[in-house]
Motif scaffolding. Sequence first.
Motif, short mmCIF file in Angstrom:
data_model
loop_
_atom_site.label_atom_id
_atom_site.label_comp_id
_atom_site.label_asym_id
_atom_site.label_seq_id
_atom_site.Cartn_x
_atom_site.Cartn_y
_atom_site.Cartn_z
N LEU A 53 42.10 47.66 48.43
CA LEU A 53 42.18 46.26 48.05
C LEU A 53 41.33 45.97 46.82
CD1 LEU A 53 43.32 43.50 48.79
CD2 LEU A 53 41.44 43.23 50.38
N LYS A 54 40.13 46.53 46.77
CA LYS A 54 39.25 46.33 45.62
C LYS A 54 39.88 46.92 44.36
CE LYS A 54 34.52 47.04 44.11
NZ LYS A 54 33.20 47.54 44.44
N ARG A 55 40.45 48.10 44.47
CA ARG A 55 41.10 48.74 43.32
C ARG A 55 42.28 47.91 42.84
NH1 ARG A 55 40.80 50.91 38.69
NH2 ARG A 55 42.48 52.34 38.22
N LEU A 56 43.07 47.37 43.75
CA LEU A 56 44.20 46.54 43.38
C LEU A 56 43.73 45.30 42.63
CD1 LEU A 56 47.25 45.95 43.58
CD2 LEU A 56 46.78 44.81 45.74
N LYS A 57 42.66 44.66 43.10
CA LYS A 57 42.12 43.48 42.42
C LYS A 57 41.66 43.83 41.01
CE LYS A 57 41.84 40.05 45.52
NZ LYS A 57 42.26 38.71 45.28
N GLU A 58 41.00 44.99 40.84
CA GLU A 58 40.55 45.42 39.52
C GLU A 58 41.73 45.61 38.57
OE1 GLU A 58 38.34 48.95 40.32
OE2 GLU A 58 36.58 47.86 41.04
N LEU A 59 42.79 46.22 39.06
CA LEU A 59 43.97 46.44 38.24
C LEU A 59 44.63 45.13 37.85
CD1 LEU A 59 45.53 49.53 40.03
CD2 LEU A 59 44.41 49.49 37.80
N GLU A 60 44.68 44.18 38.78
CA GLU A 60 45.25 42.87 38.47
C GLU A 60 44.44 42.16 37.38
OE1 GLU A 60 45.38 40.85 42.23
OE2 GLU A 60 47.29 41.76 42.79
N GLU A 61 43.11 42.28 37.44
CA GLU A 61 42.27 41.67 36.41
C GLU A 61 42.50 42.32 35.05
OE1 GLU A 61 38.10 41.39 37.26
OE2 GLU A 61 38.47 40.55 39.25
N GLU A 62 42.61 43.65 35.03
CA GLU A 62 42.88 44.36 33.77
C GLU A 62 44.21 43.90 33.17
OE1 GLU A 62 42.72 48.60 34.22
OE2 GLU A 62 40.72 48.53 35.11
N ASN A 63 45.22 43.76 34.00
CA ASN A 63 46.53 43.33 33.51
C ASN A 63 46.48 41.91 32.97
OD1 ASN A 63 47.69 45.77 34.14
ND2 ASN A 63 48.51 45.09 36.09
N THR A 64 45.73 41.04 33.62
CA THR A 64 45.61 39.67 33.16
C THR A 64 44.93 39.63 31.79
OG1 THR A 64 45.44 38.91 35.44
CG2 THR A 64 44.71 37.40 33.73
N ALA A 66 44.82 42.05 29.59
CA ALA A 66 45.72 42.66 28.62
C ALA A 66 46.82 41.68 28.20
CB ALA A 66 46.34 43.93 29.20
N ASP A 67 47.32 40.88 29.14
CA ASP A 67 48.36 39.89 28.81
C ASP A 67 47.82 38.80 27.91
OD1 ASP A 67 50.24 41.23 30.30
OD2 ASP A 67 50.01 39.97 32.08
#
Length: 70
Positions: A53-64, A66-67
Amino acid sequence: MRKSKFSPTQIANILKEFDNGKSVEQISREQSVSSASFYKWRSRYAGMNSKELKRLKELEEENTIADIRC
């Protein structure tokens, strides 16, 4: 995007409480989380442990981020 006041570990623990037999109403009262948020987390993160779950949240933040830069 608004940052959640619950950490990934807290979300995972809240979902475990439900799996262990607590009702959504009890969890909502004790953890100060709305039932809508609970069901959203359950549909999104069901079956994940806190590390995943923590890794998924980190990836979502990175994508945000980057967008926003594009």
